[in-house]
Design a protein around this motif. Structure first.
Motif, PDB file in Angstrom:
ATOM      1  N   MET A   1       0.844  -1.199   0.000  1.00 14.68           N
ATOM      2  CA  MET A   1       0.000   0.000   0.000  1.00 14.68           C
ATOM      3  C   MET A   1       0.878   1.247   0.000  1.00 14.68           C
ATOM      4  O   MET A   1       1.957   1.249   0.594  1.00 14.68           O
ATOM      5  CB  MET A   1      -0.885   0.039   1.259  1.00 14.68           C
ATOM      6  N   PRO A   2       0.416   2.325  -0.639  1.00 20.82           N
ATOM      7  CA  PRO A   2       1.163   3.588  -0.570  1.00 20.82           C
ATOM      8  C   PRO A   2       1.234   4.090   0.876  1.00 20.82           C
ATOM      9  O   PRO A   2       0.332   3.837   1.686  1.00 20.82           O
ATOM     10  CB  PRO A   2       0.337   4.558  -1.429  1.00 20.82           C
ATOM     11  N   GLY A   3       2.308   4.802   1.207  1.00 17.31           N
ATOM     12  CA  GLY A   3       2.512   5.316   2.558  1.00 17.31           C
ATOM     13  C   GLY A   3       1.348   6.143   3.064  1.00 17.31           C
ATOM     14  O   GLY A   3       0.954   6.025   4.230  1.00 17.31           O
ATOM     15  N   ARG A   4       0.796   6.976   2.207  1.00 18.75           N
ATOM     16  CA  ARG A   4      -0.331   7.825   2.620  1.00 18.75           C
ATOM     17  C   ARG A   4      -1.541   6.971   2.993  1.00 18.75           C
ATOM     18  O   ARG A   4      -2.221   7.243   3.989  1.00 18.75           O
ATOM     19  CB  ARG A   4      -0.682   8.810   1.513  1.00 18.75           C
ATOM     20  N   ALA A   5      -1.800   5.927   2.212  1.00 16.81           N
ATOM     21  CA  ALA A   5      -2.936   5.049   2.507  1.00 16.81           C
ATOM     22  C   ALA A   5      -2.711   4.323   3.835  1.00 16.81           C
ATOM     23  O   ALA A   5      -3.652   4.119   4.603  1.00 16.81           O
ATOM     24  CB  ALA A   5      -3.150   4.049   1.375  1.00 16.81           C
ATOM     25  N   GLN A   6      -1.463   3.944   4.117  1.00 14.63           N
ATOM     26  CA  GLN A   6      -1.150   3.303   5.395  1.00 14.63           C
ATOM     27  C   GLN A   6      -1.467   4.248   6.548  1.00 14.63           C
ATOM     28  O   GLN A   6      -2.066   3.848   7.553  1.00 14.63           O
ATOM     29  CB  GLN A   6       0.320   2.903   5.451  1.00 14.63           C
ATOM     30  N   HIS A   7      -1.051   5.499   6.396  1.00 21.38           N
ATOM     31  CA  HIS A   7      -1.293   6.493   7.444  1.00 21.38           C
ATOM     32  C   HIS A   7      -2.795   6.723   7.635  1.00 21.38           C
ATOM     33  O   HIS A   7      -3.289   6.780   8.776  1.00 21.38           O
ATOM     34  CB  HIS A   7      -0.583   7.810   7.089  1.00 21.38           C
ATOM     35  N   GLU A   8      -3.537   6.833   6.541  1.00 24.79           N
ATOM     36  CA  GLU A   8      -4.986   7.045   6.623  1.00 24.79           C
ATOM     37  C   GLU A   8      -5.672   5.838   7.277  1.00 24.79           C
ATOM     38  O   GLU A   8      -6.605   6.003   8.068  1.00 24.79           O
ATOM     39  CB  GLU A   8      -5.565   7.305   5.236  1.00 24.79           C
ATOM     40  N   LEU A   9      -5.185   4.653   6.952  1.00 23.96           N
ATOM     41  CA  LEU A   9      -5.738   3.437   7.564  1.00 23.96           C
ATOM     42  C   LEU A   9      -5.509   3.458   9.065  1.00 23.96           C
ATOM     43  O   LEU A   9      -6.420   3.163   9.848  1.00 23.96           O
ATOM     44  CB  LEU A   9      -5.099   2.195   6.942  1.00 23.96           C
ATOM     45  N   LEU A  10      -4.330   3.828   9.473  1.00 17.37           N
ATOM     46  CA  LEU A  10      -4.015   3.898  10.901  1.00 17.37           C
ATOM     47  C   LEU A  10      -4.937   4.880  11.616  1.00 17.37           C
ATOM     48  O   LEU A  10      -5.490   4.574  12.678  1.00 17.37           O
ATOM     49  CB  LEU A  10      -2.548   4.298  11.106  1.00 17.37           C
ATOM     50  N   LEU A  11      -5.125   6.056  11.034  1.00 14.46           N
ATOM     51  CA  LEU A  11      -6.012   7.053  11.640  1.00 14.46           C
ATOM     52  C   LEU A  11      -7.449   6.541  11.707  1.00 14.46           C
ATOM     53  O   LEU A  11      -8.131   6.712  12.723  1.00 14.46           O
ATOM     54  CB  LEU A  11      -5.955   8.368  10.861  1.00 14.46           C
ATOM     55  N   ALA A  12      -7.896   5.909  10.627  1.00 14.24           N
ATOM     56  CA  ALA A  12      -9.271   5.403  10.587  1.00 14.24           C
ATOM     57  C   ALA A  12      -9.470   4.283  11.612  1.00 14.24           C
ATOM     58  O   ALA A  12     -10.488   4.244  12.310  1.00 14.24           O
ATOM     59  CB  ALA A  12      -9.609   4.903   9.182  1.00 14.24           C
ATOM     60  N   LEU A  13      -8.499   3.387  11.727  1.00 14.05           N
ATOM     61  CA  LEU A  13      -8.624   2.302  12.703  1.00 14.05           C
ATOM     62  C   LEU A  13      -8.597   2.839  14.133  1.00 14.05           C
ATOM     63  O   LEU A  13      -9.328   2.344  15.003  1.00 14.05           O
ATOM     64  CB  LEU A  13      -7.523   1.261  12.494  1.00 14.05           C
ATOM     65  N   ALA A  14      -7.783   3.850  14.384  1.00 12.06           N
ATOM     66  CA  ALA A  14      -7.743   4.454  15.716  1.00 12.06           C
ATOM     67  C   ALA A  14      -9.096   5.093  16.044  1.00 12.06           C
ATOM     68  O   ALA A  14      -9.623   4.934  17.150  1.00 12.06           O
ATOM     69  CB  ALA A  14      -6.618   5.488  15.805  1.00 12.06           C
ATOM     70  N   ALA A  15      -9.676   5.793  15.080  1.00  6.15           N
ATOM     71  CA  ALA A  15     -10.985   6.416  15.295  1.00  6.15           C
ATOM     72  C   ALA A  15     -12.062   5.349  15.500  1.00  6.15           C
ATOM     73  O   ALA A  15     -12.944   5.504  16.352  1.00  6.15           O
ATOM     74  CB  ALA A  15     -11.339   7.312  14.105  1.00  6.15           C
ATOM     75  N   PHE A  16     -11.983   4.269  14.747  1.00  9.29           N
ATOM     76  CA  PHE A  16     -12.937   3.172  14.897  1.00  9.29           C
ATOM     77  C   PHE A  16     -12.826   2.582  16.299  1.00  9.29           C
ATOM     78  O   PHE A  16     -13.831   2.360  16.972  1.00  9.29           O
ATOM     79  CB  PHE A  16     -12.673   2.101  13.826  1.00  9.29           C
ATOM     80  N   GLY A  17     -11.608   2.331  16.759  1.00  4.25           N
ATOM     81  CA  GLY A  17     -11.391   1.799  18.107  1.00  4.25           C
ATOM     82  C   GLY A  17     -11.934   2.723  19.179  1.00  4.25           C
ATOM     83  O   GLY A  17     -12.522   2.260  20.167  1.00  4.25           O
ATOM     84  N   GLN A  18     -11.754   4.010  19.006  1.00  9.77           N
ATOM     85  CA  GLN A  18     -12.269   4.982  19.978  1.00  9.77           C
ATOM     86  C   GLN A  18     -13.798   4.976  19.991  1.00  9.77           C
ATOM     87  O   GLN A  18     -14.413   5.075  21.050  1.00  9.77           O
ATOM     88  CB  GLN A  18     -11.739   6.373  19.669  1.00  9.77           C
ATOM     89  N   ALA A  19     -14.401   4.851  18.808  1.00 13.07           N
ATOM     90  CA  ALA A  19     -15.864   4.807  18.738  1.00 13.07           C
ATOM     91  C   ALA A  19     -16.401   3.545  19.407  1.00 13.07           C
ATOM     92  O   ALA A  19     -17.419   3.584  20.097  1.00 13.07           O
ATOM     93  CB  ALA A  19     -16.324   4.879  17.282  1.00 13.07           C
ATOM     94  N   VAL A  20     -15.705   2.443  19.231  1.00 14.98           N
ATOM     95  CA  VAL A  20     -16.105   1.198  19.890  1.00 14.98           C
ATOM     96  C   VAL A  20     -16.015   1.376  21.400  1.00 14.98           C
ATOM     97  O   VAL A  20     -16.945   1.039  22.137  1.00 14.98           O
ATOM     98  CB  VAL A  20     -15.223   0.006  19.423  1.00 14.98           C
ATOM     99  N   ALA A  21     -14.901   1.918  21.868  1.00 12.03           N
ATOM    100  CA  ALA A  21     -14.698   2.105  23.304  1.00 12.03           C
ATOM    101  C   ALA A  21     -15.734   3.059  23.888  1.00 12.03           C
ATOM    102  O   ALA A  21     -16.205   2.859  25.015  1.00 12.03           O
ATOM    103  CB  ALA A  21     -13.288   2.622  23.568  1.00 12.03           C
ATOM    104  N   ALA A  22     -16.094   4.083  23.149  1.00  7.98           N
ATOM    105  CA  ALA A  22     -17.060   5.062  23.640  1.00  7.98           C
ATOM    106  C   ALA A  22     -18.446   4.446  23.817  1.00  7.98           C
ATOM    107  O   ALA A  22     -19.205   4.868  24.689  1.00  7.98           O
ATOM    108  CB  ALA A  22     -17.140   6.258  22.689  1.00  7.98           C
ATOM    109  N   GLY A  23     -18.757   3.440  23.018  1.00  7.99           N
ATOM    110  CA  GLY A  23     -20.078   2.821  23.112  1.00  7.99           C
ATOM    111  C   GLY A  23     -20.089   1.537  23.904  1.00  7.99           C
ATOM    112  O   GLY A  23     -21.136   0.916  24.074  1.00  7.99           O
ATOM    113  N   ALA A  24     -18.932   1.138  24.435  1.00  7.01           N
ATOM    114  CA  ALA A  24     -18.840  -0.139  25.150  1.00  7.01           C
ATOM    115  C   ALA A  24     -19.352  -0.030  26.562  1.00  7.01           C
ATOM    116  O   ALA A  24     -19.200   0.994  27.220  1.00  7.01           O
ATOM    117  CB  ALA A  24     -17.392  -0.629  25.161  1.00  7.01           C
ATOM    118  N   ASP A  25     -19.938  -1.123  27.028  1.00  2.00           N
ATOM    119  CA  ASP A  25     -20.349  -1.248  28.416  1.00  2.00           C
ATOM    120  C   ASP A  25     -19.081  -1.436  29.243  1.00  2.00           C
ATOM    121  O   ASP A  25     -18.230  -2.246  28.885  1.00  2.00           O
ATOM    122  CB  ASP A  25     -21.261  -2.471  28.541  1.00  2.00           C
TER     123      ASP A  25
END
Length: 154
Positions: A121-145
């Motif tokens: 993958m291009p470096g920029r796509a790797q960075h965007e993936l990392l940011l998106a996965l971090a945001a996804f993880g935070q959203a999961v944690a915010a809604g978790a019991d």
């Protein structure tokens, strides 16, 4: 990049691809345990208070099935049942050093497999993936019991 018409389906497809990469990194002939047994080892490693009944609940199986799984892992030297020092009536499930080693090997193989895909993958796509996965993880944690914890580690 425009949001796909069905973002959830696109995320699910990407997750399926990731699971495929992770699964192919550890082929069945390379392992002495089944995927379910590997999952049990991962669970007992991350949950030191786990006993057979709680394991059965997490796996959504009857306690006798969970007990048979533990019997097989114990027979191969990957799991031990030990009395809880706080309550000797309780029996805890404890991974052996061999289980720890196996889990480390599996984790390393999976990391190498994912890295192989990331390297394409291009470096920029790797960075965007990392940011998106971090945001996804935070959203999961915010809604978790607060009482919930992830059941899948392997």
């Amino acid at each position: 990049m425009e949001r796909p018409p069905n973002l959830a389906a696109a995320v699910e497809a990407a997750a399926d691809a990731l699971v495929g990469v992770l699964d192919s990194a550890v082929s069945r002939q390379d392992l002495t345990v089944s995927p379910t047994q590997l999952r049990v080892l991962a669970l007992v490693t991350t949950r030191p208070d786990l006993n057979v009944n709680r394991l059965a609940e997490v796996l959504d199986v009857v306690p006798s099935s969970a007990s048979r799984l533990c019997d097989r892992l114990e027979a191969t030297g990957l799991l031990r049942r030990v009395a809880d020092p706080r309550d000797r009536r309780e029996v805890r499930l404890v991974p052996t050093p061999a289980a720890q080693s196996l889990l480390c090997e599996v984790k390393e193989r999976r990391r190498r497999a994912v890295q192989g895909v990331l390297d394409r993958m291009p470096g920029r796509a790797q960075h965007e993936l990392l940011l998106a996965l971090a945001a996804f993880g935070q959203a999961v944690a915010a809604g978790a019991d607060p009482g919930d914890s992830p059941a899948r580690s392997a």
